[in-house]
Scaffold this active site. Structure first.
Site, PDB file in Angstrom:
ATOM      1  N   TYR A 189      -1.341  -3.501  -6.900  1.00  0.00           N
ATOM      2  CA  TYR A 189      -1.124  -4.286  -5.680  1.00  0.00           C
ATOM      3  C   TYR A 189      -2.270  -4.207  -4.673  1.00  0.00           C
ATOM      4  O   TYR A 189      -2.748  -3.126  -4.330  1.00  0.00           O
ATOM      5  CB  TYR A 189       0.165  -3.824  -4.970  1.00  0.00           C
ATOM      6  CG  TYR A 189       0.569  -4.856  -3.956  1.00  0.00           C
ATOM      7  CD1 TYR A 189       1.356  -5.933  -4.325  1.00  0.00           C
ATOM      8  CD2 TYR A 189       0.091  -4.815  -2.660  1.00  0.00           C
ATOM      9  CE1 TYR A 189       1.669  -6.930  -3.423  1.00  0.00           C
ATOM     10  CE2 TYR A 189       0.401  -5.806  -1.750  1.00  0.00           C
ATOM     11  CZ  TYR A 189       1.189  -6.858  -2.143  1.00  0.00           C
ATOM     12  OH  TYR A 189       1.483  -7.847  -1.241  1.00  0.00           O
ATOM     13  N   LYS A 213      -9.610  -2.231   1.535  1.00  0.00           N
ATOM     14  CA  LYS A 213      -9.360  -1.081   2.397  1.00  0.00           C
ATOM     15  C   LYS A 213     -10.125   0.155   1.930  1.00  0.00           C
ATOM     16  O   LYS A 213     -10.654   0.922   2.737  1.00  0.00           O
ATOM     17  CB  LYS A 213      -7.853  -0.788   2.468  1.00  0.00           C
ATOM     18  CG  LYS A 213      -7.050  -1.931   3.107  1.00  0.00           C
ATOM     19  CD  LYS A 213      -7.581  -2.229   4.453  1.00  0.00           C
ATOM     20  CE  LYS A 213      -7.152  -3.509   5.131  1.00  0.00           C
ATOM     21  NZ  LYS A 213      -5.836  -4.013   5.108  1.00  0.00           N
ATOM     22  N   ARG A 267       2.084 -12.168  -0.284  1.00  0.00           N
ATOM     23  CA  ARG A 267       0.733 -12.486   0.200  1.00  0.00           C
ATOM     24  C   ARG A 267       0.166 -13.735  -0.448  1.00  0.00           C
ATOM     25  O   ARG A 267       0.563 -14.118  -1.549  1.00  0.00           O
ATOM     26  CB  ARG A 267      -0.207 -11.319  -0.143  1.00  0.00           C
ATOM     27  CG  ARG A 267       0.168  -9.989   0.508  1.00  0.00           C
ATOM     28  CD  ARG A 267      -0.580  -9.772   1.779  1.00  0.00           C
ATOM     29  NE  ARG A 267      -0.061  -8.633   2.556  1.00  0.00           N
ATOM     30  CZ  ARG A 267      -0.648  -8.192   3.661  1.00  0.00           C
ATOM     31  NH1 ARG A 267      -1.741  -8.764   4.117  1.00  0.00           N
ATOM     32  NH2 ARG A 267      -0.123  -7.183   4.328  1.00  0.00           N
ATOM     33  N   SER A 300      -1.493  -3.439  10.253  1.00  0.00           N
ATOM     34  CA  SER A 300      -1.117  -4.341   9.179  1.00  0.00           C
ATOM     35  C   SER A 300       0.136  -5.129   9.551  1.00  0.00           C
ATOM     36  O   SER A 300       1.095  -4.569  10.089  1.00  0.00           O
ATOM     37  CB  SER A 300      -0.847  -3.543   7.904  1.00  0.00           C
ATOM     38  OG  SER A 300      -2.002  -2.796   7.595  1.00  0.00           O
ATOM     39  N   ASP A 342      -9.482  -9.576   8.814  1.00  0.00           N
ATOM     40  CA  ASP A 342      -8.949  -8.243   8.508  1.00  0.00           C
ATOM     41  C   ASP A 342      -9.937  -7.101   8.758  1.00  0.00           C
ATOM     42  O   ASP A 342      -9.519  -6.037   9.191  1.00  0.00           O
ATOM     43  CB  ASP A 342      -8.474  -8.190   7.054  1.00  0.00           C
ATOM     44  CG  ASP A 342      -7.502  -7.049   6.779  1.00  0.00           C
ATOM     45  OD1 ASP A 342      -6.499  -6.931   7.505  1.00  0.00           O
ATOM     46  OD2 ASP A 342      -7.759  -6.259   5.855  1.00  0.00           O
ATOM     47  N   CYS A 384       0.554  -7.311  11.884  1.00  0.00           N
ATOM     48  CA  CYS A 384       0.773  -7.419  13.327  1.00  0.00           C
ATOM     49  C   CYS A 384      -0.037  -8.538  13.968  1.00  0.00           C
ATOM     50  O   CYS A 384      -0.248  -8.548  15.180  1.00  0.00           O
ATOM     51  CB  CYS A 384       0.487  -6.089  14.004  1.00  0.00           C
ATOM     52  SG  CYS A 384       1.712  -4.838  13.589  1.00  0.00           S
ATOM     53  N   HIS A 392     -10.631  -2.242  11.330  1.00  0.00           N
ATOM     54  CA  HIS A 392      -9.549  -3.112  10.847  1.00  0.00           C
ATOM     55  C   HIS A 392      -9.380  -4.249  11.860  1.00  0.00           C
ATOM     56  O   HIS A 392      -8.393  -4.288  12.599  1.00  0.00           O
ATOM     57  CB  HIS A 392      -8.272  -2.278  10.724  1.00  0.00           C
ATOM     58  CG  HIS A 392      -7.162  -2.932   9.971  1.00  0.00           C
ATOM     59  ND1 HIS A 392      -5.850  -2.513  10.080  1.00  0.00           N
ATOM     60  CD2 HIS A 392      -7.152  -3.938   9.074  1.00  0.00           C
ATOM     61  CE1 HIS A 392      -5.088  -3.249   9.291  1.00  0.00           C
ATOM     62  NE2 HIS A 392      -5.850  -4.127   8.676  1.00  0.00           N
ATOM     63  N   ARG A 423       0.847  -1.194   0.000  1.00  0.00           N
ATOM     64  CA  ARG A 423       0.000   0.000   0.000  1.00  0.00           C
ATOM     65  C   ARG A 423       0.881   1.242   0.000  1.00  0.00           C
ATOM     66  O   ARG A 423       1.969   1.266   0.561  1.00  0.00           O
ATOM     67  CB  ARG A 423      -0.915   0.021   1.236  1.00  0.00           C
ATOM     68  CG  ARG A 423      -2.083  -0.945   1.157  1.00  0.00           C
ATOM     69  CD  ARG A 423      -3.030  -0.815   2.323  1.00  0.00           C
ATOM     70  NE  ARG A 423      -2.392  -1.199   3.565  1.00  0.00           N
ATOM     71  CZ  ARG A 423      -1.885  -0.386   4.465  1.00  0.00           C
ATOM     72  NH1 ARG A 423      -1.958   0.929   4.303  1.00  0.00           N
ATOM     73  NH2 ARG A 423      -1.305  -0.837   5.550  1.00  0.00           N
TER      74      ARG A 423
HETATM   75  P1  GTP Z   1      -2.441  -7.670   7.466  1.00  0.00           P
HETATM   76  O1  GTP Z   1      -2.981  -8.713   6.571  1.00  0.00           O
HETATM   77  O2  GTP Z   1      -1.341  -6.867   6.864  1.00  0.00           O
HETATM   78  O3  GTP Z   1      -3.507  -6.778   8.035  1.00  0.00           O
HETATM   79  O4  GTP Z   1      -1.669  -8.430   8.687  1.00  0.00           O
HETATM   80  P2  GTP Z   1      -2.198  -9.237   9.953  1.00  0.00           P
HETATM   81  O5  GTP Z   1      -2.520  -8.304  11.069  1.00  0.00           O
HETATM   82  O6  GTP Z   1      -3.254 -10.204   9.573  1.00  0.00           O
HETATM   83  O7  GTP Z   1      -0.878 -10.012  10.415  1.00  0.00           O
HETATM   84  P3  GTP Z   1      -0.499 -11.574  10.310  1.00  0.00           P
HETATM   85  O8  GTP Z   1      -1.370 -12.423  11.198  1.00  0.00           O
HETATM   86  O9  GTP Z   1      -0.424 -11.956   8.900  1.00  0.00           O
HETATM   87  O10 GTP Z   1       0.949 -11.564  10.948  1.00  0.00           O
HETATM   88  C1  GTP Z   1       1.977 -10.755  10.439  1.00  0.00           C
HETATM   89  C2  GTP Z   1       3.325 -11.272  10.883  1.00  0.00           C
HETATM   90  O11 GTP Z   1       3.409 -11.316  12.293  1.00  0.00           O
HETATM   91  C3  GTP Z   1       3.556 -12.696  10.378  1.00  0.00           C
HETATM   92  O12 GTP Z   1       4.897 -12.796   9.939  1.00  0.00           O
HETATM   93  C4  GTP Z   1       3.333 -13.525  11.608  1.00  0.00           C
HETATM   94  O13 GTP Z   1       4.100 -14.711  11.592  1.00  0.00           O
HETATM   95  C5  GTP Z   1       3.751 -12.608  12.756  1.00  0.00           C
HETATM   96  N1  GTP Z   1       2.986 -12.905  13.994  1.00  0.00           N
HETATM   97  C6  GTP Z   1       1.643 -13.085  14.091  1.00  0.00           C
HETATM   98  N2  GTP Z   1       1.279 -13.398  15.358  1.00  0.00           N
HETATM   99  C7  GTP Z   1       2.419 -13.398  16.087  1.00  0.00           C
HETATM  100  C8  GTP Z   1       2.706 -13.646  17.481  1.00  0.00           C
HETATM  101  O14 GTP Z   1       1.837 -13.941  18.306  1.00  0.00           O
HETATM  102  N3  GTP Z   1       4.010 -13.542  17.858  1.00  0.00           N
HETATM  103  C9  GTP Z   1       5.009 -13.220  16.969  1.00  0.00           C
HETATM  104  N4  GTP Z   1       6.255 -13.148  17.419  1.00  0.00           N
HETATM  105  N5  GTP Z   1       4.781 -12.994  15.655  1.00  0.00           N
HETATM  106  C10 GTP Z   1       3.495 -13.070  15.218  1.00  0.00           C
HETATM  107  C1  SPV Z   2      -3.082  -4.414   5.208  1.00  0.00           C
HETATM  108  O1  SPV Z   2      -2.105  -3.782   4.769  1.00  0.00           O
HETATM  109  O2  SPV Z   2      -3.627  -4.138   6.307  1.00  0.00           O
HETATM  110  C2  SPV Z   2      -3.628  -5.546   4.437  1.00  0.00           C
HETATM  111  C3  SPV Z   2      -3.102  -5.796   3.091  1.00  0.00           C
HETATM  112  O3  SPV Z   2      -4.517  -6.222   4.927  1.00  0.00           O
HETATM  113  S1  SPV Z   2      -3.741  -4.711   1.894  1.00  0.00           S
HETATM  114  O4  SPV Z   2      -4.869  -5.385   1.231  1.00  0.00           O
HETATM  115  O5  SPV Z   2      -2.694  -4.448   0.926  1.00  0.00           O
HETATM  116  O6  SPV Z   2      -4.234  -3.520   2.510  1.00  0.00           O
HETATM  117 MN    MN Z   3      -4.998  -5.614   7.067  1.00  0.00          MN
END
Ligand code: GTP
Ligand code: SPV
Ligand code: MN
Length: 604
Positions: free
Chosen positions: A219, A228, A385, A270, A295, A272, A248, A80
Site C-alpha cells: 500500500y 514518504k 486513493r 495526512s 504533499d 487534513c 509534508h 500506512r
Molecule cells: P494526504 O494525501 O493523506 O496527505 O491528505 P491531504 O492533506 O492532501 O488531505 P486532502 O486534501 O485529501 O483532504 C482530506 C479530507 O479532508 C478529504 O475528505 C477532504 O474532502 C477534506 N477536506 C479538505 N479540505 C477541507 C476543508 O477546507 N474543510 C473540510 N470540512 N474538509 C476538508
Molecule cells: C499520507 O498518508 O500522508 C499520504 C498517503 O500522503 S501515503 O502515500 O500512504 O503516505
Molecule cells: Mn500526505
C-alpha cells in the site's frame, strides 16, 4: 522494459554501467531469489505490458475511462503502518522519542531472514527514479527493487522513473537504495492472489546509509518508496546534514486581482486538506490559485537568501472520499483525463468510480471489498486513493518544472481540531512560528492504521515522517530562521478549517472559501491586513475576513476565530508533557515560548 527469458533467475541485459547499482541488484536478487530481474525503462509500452499482466492476474480491473484501473487491496493492507515503521539510526538517540527504533544490525538480521527467498516465483523489477527535476544541480536519485508490478506502475506516475533517470545517474551517481517486497513468495504451481502481502510488516529506514527496506505491504506510503520513505524520512536527514528542509507540505501559487503573486507552502497532517488547498478554486472573484505540489516540499535557500520550494513528486496520490465537483473541481478535472489508478474506491455499474462525498450513491455499486454494496458500511475505504500524473492537473503552475523551485512567502501549519484552534493565527516571528509548528495537534485519520479521531501532537505535520530526533528537527527549523534575514523569511500562520460548533457542524465552510483566509494572509504579507494580538498569536478581527458573496454571518466567523482562553489553558499540561519528552534536545527557545504563552494566558 528489458525483458528476459522466464527461466529461473534470468536477468535481463543491464542498461547501465553503474557498478555500485549493478552490485546491489545482484546482491539483493541473490538474497530474495526472484525468478527473473527486469530493468524498467518507464516507457508507455512497458506500462501497457505491466497493466495487462496486472489485469490478467486480477490485481487491476480496467474502468470505463482510458487508462483508468481499480485495485482492491487485501483488507488488512489499506494504510500506512506507523507502528511498523522504524528509524534504524546507529544511535537510538538519533531516532528520538517519536520514532520506533531498532539497531541497524538487528533490523538487517531480522529483515534478511524475511527477505531470504521472498521473491521466489516472482519478478524483481529494478525501478530507477529521480525525486525532483532531472536537471537539478544535484538530482536526487533512487532505485527501488520491488516484486510488485502495481508498485512499478504507481512509481511511474509518482516519480520521474525509468531510462532517463538511469541515464542521468551515469556510472557513479549516489542513489537511495530502496528494497521492497510484498513478502509473499509464490510456490511452484500455486496461483497468485490479487493483492499479495504479509501480516508481518516492516517499513525500515537506515538514515546513515540512505537505505530503505520495506516488507509485507503493497500500500501507498508503505511501498511507493520515493514518497514518504525517501522524500520525507531519508530526505529530512539529508536536509539536516546539508542545511535544507524536507516537509509534508503542499505548494501553491496565489495571484491577487491586482496581479501580485505569492507562493505559499502548507503543512497539514495526512488527510487534513493539502490536496484540496493546493488545487483550490477561489470563491473570491479575481483570485487565482495554481498548483505546484500537494504533499511534499523540499525547501532550500536560494542565492537571494529566500527559501525556495520544489515538489519532488511527479504525481498525486490523493484521498478519494470527499473529492467532488463542489469541493475540489480541479481534482475532478485532473481525474477526467484518465490514466488513474484508483485503490479501494467503489465501482459503479457503468465501470466508473464512486466514493463517499460524491453525492447520492448510484444503484448497483460494488464496494471496495468487491461485494455488492448494501449501504451498511462505507462503499469506498476512508483511505481510498487516486494515483494520477500531476501534469493532468489543469492548474499546474509552469514553475513546477523549475529545478530552483519557487520563493515561499508564507508557510501555513494546520490541523484537524473540533475545538480550541482558531480558523487562522499569525505567528509573531519565526521562533513563535516554529513553536506553533512544534506544538501542532490534529485528530488522527484513516491515512494510517489505528484509531481515527484521537487528538495527538503532530509537529509540522511530520510526526510519522521525521527521520531523526524531533528535538534536533526543531533546532534545525530554528537554525533555518537564523540563516536568513527576517525580512525575506516566510511568515508563518496556523490554520484550522475543522473547528465545529456546539451542534457539531463545521463553523467554517472550507474548500474554495479558504481563499478568504488566503486573502487575509496576503494582506498581512503586504502590510494591509488588520490583526489583533491574542495570547496565542495574531488573529484577524472577524470583519477583516472578506465575506462578500458568502452566506455566513459575521458572528459565525467570529466564533471560528475565537481564542478561548479556558480551552487554551486546558492545553497547557499536554504542551508541557509534549516538550518534556524531548529532554535536553528541546531547544530552550521553545520552552521560553511555552512559558511566555502561559504568562499571556494568565495561567500558573
Ligand atoms: P494526504 O494525501 O493523506 O496527505 O491528505 P491531504 O492533506 O492532501 O488531505 P486532502 O486534501 O485529501 O483532504 C482530506 C479530507 O479532508 C478529504 O475528505 C477532504 O474532502 C477534506 N477536506 C479538505 N479540505 C477541507 C476543508 O477546507 N474543510 C473540510 N470540512 N474538509 C476538508
Ligand atoms: C499520507 O498518508 O500522508 C499520504 C498517503 O500522503 S501515503 O502515500 O500512504 O503516505
Ligand atoms: Mn500526505
Amino acid at each position: 522494459m528489458t525483458t528476459a527469458a522466464p527461466e529461473r533467475t534470468a536477468t535481463s541485459p543491464t542498461p547501465t554501467n553503474h557498478r555500485a547499482l549493478l552490485a546491489w541488484v545482484r546482491e539483493m536478487s541473490e538474497l530474495t531469489r526472484p525468478d527473473r530481474v527486469v530493468w524498467c525503462d518507464g516507457s508507455e509500452a512497458e506500462a501497457g505490458e505491466l497493466t495487462r499482466a496486472l489485469v490478467a492476474g486480477g490485481t487491476l480491473e480496467p474502468l470505463r475511462r482510458p487508462g483508468d484501473f481499480l485495485a482492491r487491496t487485501d483488507p488488512g493492507d489499506v494504510a500506512r503502518v506507523e507502528e511498523r515503521t522504524f528509524i534504524c539510526s546507529p544511535d537510538p538517540d538519533d531516532a528520538g522519542p517519536t520514532n520506533n527504533w531498532m539497531a541497524p544490525d538487528q533490523m538487517r538480521a531480522t529483515m534478511t531472514r524475511l527477505y531470504d527467498g521472498c521473491m521466489r516465483g516472482r519478478t524483481m523489477y529494478v525501478v530507477p527514479f529521480c525525486m525532483g527535476p532531472l536537471d537539478a544541480a544535484e538530482p536526487k536519485f533512487g532505485v527501488e527493487l520491488t516484486d510488485s508490478a502495481y508498485v512499478v506502475v504507481s512509481m511511474r506516475t509518482m516519480t520521474r522513473m525509468g531510462a532517463a533517470a538511469l541515464a542521468a545517474m551515469g556510472e557513479n551517481a549516489p542513489f537511495v537504495r530502496a528494497l521492497h517486497s510484498v513478502g509473499a513468495p509464490l510456490e511452484p504451481g500455486r496461483a497468485d492472489v490479487p493483492w499479495p502481502c504479509n501480516e508481518t510488516k516492516y517499513i525500515s529506514h537506515f538514515p546513515a546509509t540512505r537505505e530503505i527496506w520495506s516488507y509485507g505491504s503493497g500500500y501507498g506510503g508503505n511501498s511507493l518508496l520515493g514518497k514518504k520513505c525517501y522524500s520525507l524520512r531519508i530526505a529530512s536527514v539529508m536536509g539536516r546534514d546539508e542545511g535544507w528542509l524536507a516537509e509534508h507540505m503542499l505548494i501553491l501559487k496565489l495571484t491577487s486581482p491586482q496581479g501580485a503573486t505569492h507562493y505559499i507552502a502548507a503543512a497539514f497532517p495526512s488527510a487534513c486538506g493539502k490536496t484540496n488547498l493546493a488545487m483550490l478554486e477561489p470563491t473570491l472573484p479575481g483570485w487565482r490559485v495554481e498548483t505546484l505540489g500537494d504533499d511534499i516540499a523540499w525547501l532550500r535557500f536560494g542565492d537571494d537568501g529566500r527559501l525556495y520550494a520544489v515538489n519532488p513528486e511527479y504525481g498525486l496520490f490523493g484521498v478519494a472520499p470527499g473529492t467532488d465537483w463542489t469541493t475540489n473541481p480541479n481534482a475532478m478535472r485532473t481525474l477526467e483525463r484518465g490514466n488513474t489508478i484508483y485503490t479501494n474506491v467503489a465501482r459503479t455499474a457503468e465501470d466508473g468510480v464512486w466514493w463517499e462525498g460524491m453525492g447520492a450513491a448510484p444503484a448497483g455499486l460494488t464496494d471496495w471489498h468487491g461485494q455488492p454494496w448494501d449501504g451498511s458500511a462505507p462503499a469506498a475505504h476512508p483511505n481510498s486513493r487516486f494515483c494520477v500524473p500531476i501534469r493532468q492537473c489543469p492548474i499546474l503552475a509552469p514553475e513546477y518544472d523549475d529545478p530552483r523551485g519557487v520563493p515561499i512567502s508564507a508557510i501555513l501549519f494546520g490541523g484537524r481540531r473540533r475545538t480550541t484552534v482558531p480558523l487562522v493565527t499569525e505567528a509573531r516571528d519565526w521562533a513563535h512560528g516554529v513553536f506553533l509548528g512544534a506544538t501542532l495537534s490534529s485528530e488522527t485519520t484513516a491515512a494510517a492504521t489505528g484509531k481515527v479521531g484521537v487528538v495527538r501532537r503532530d509537529p509540522m505535520a511530520m510526526l510519522p515522517f521525521i527521520g531523526y530526533h524531533a528535538g534536533d528537527y526543531f533546532a534545525h527549523w530554528l537554525n533555518v530562521g537564523k540563516h536568513a534575514d527576517a525580512a525575506v523569511l516566510p511568515r508563518i500562520f496556523y490554520v484550522n478549517w475543522f473547528r465545529r460548533g456546539e451542534d457539531g457542524r463545521f463553523l467554517w465552510p472550507g474548500f474554495g472559501e479558504n481563499s478568504r483566509v488566503l486573502k487575509w494572509v496576503v494582506q498581512r504579507l503586504e502590510g494591509t491586513g488588520e490583526a489583533v494580538e491574542t495570547p496565542i498569536g495574531l488573529t484577524p478581527p472577524a470583519a477583516a475576513i472578506d465575506r462578500s458573496g458568502l452566506d455566513l454571518d459575521v458572528a459565525d466567523v467570529a466564533e471560528a476565530l475565537r481564542v478561548d482562553v479556558a480551552e487554551w489553558r486546558a492545553e497547557l499540561p499536554d504542551l508541557s508533557d509534549w516538550f518534556a519528552r524531548f529532554g535536553e534536545k528541546l531547544p530552550t527557545v521553545l520552552w521560553a515560548e511555552l512559558d511566555a504563552l502561559k504568562v499571556r494566558l494568565g495561567g500558573s
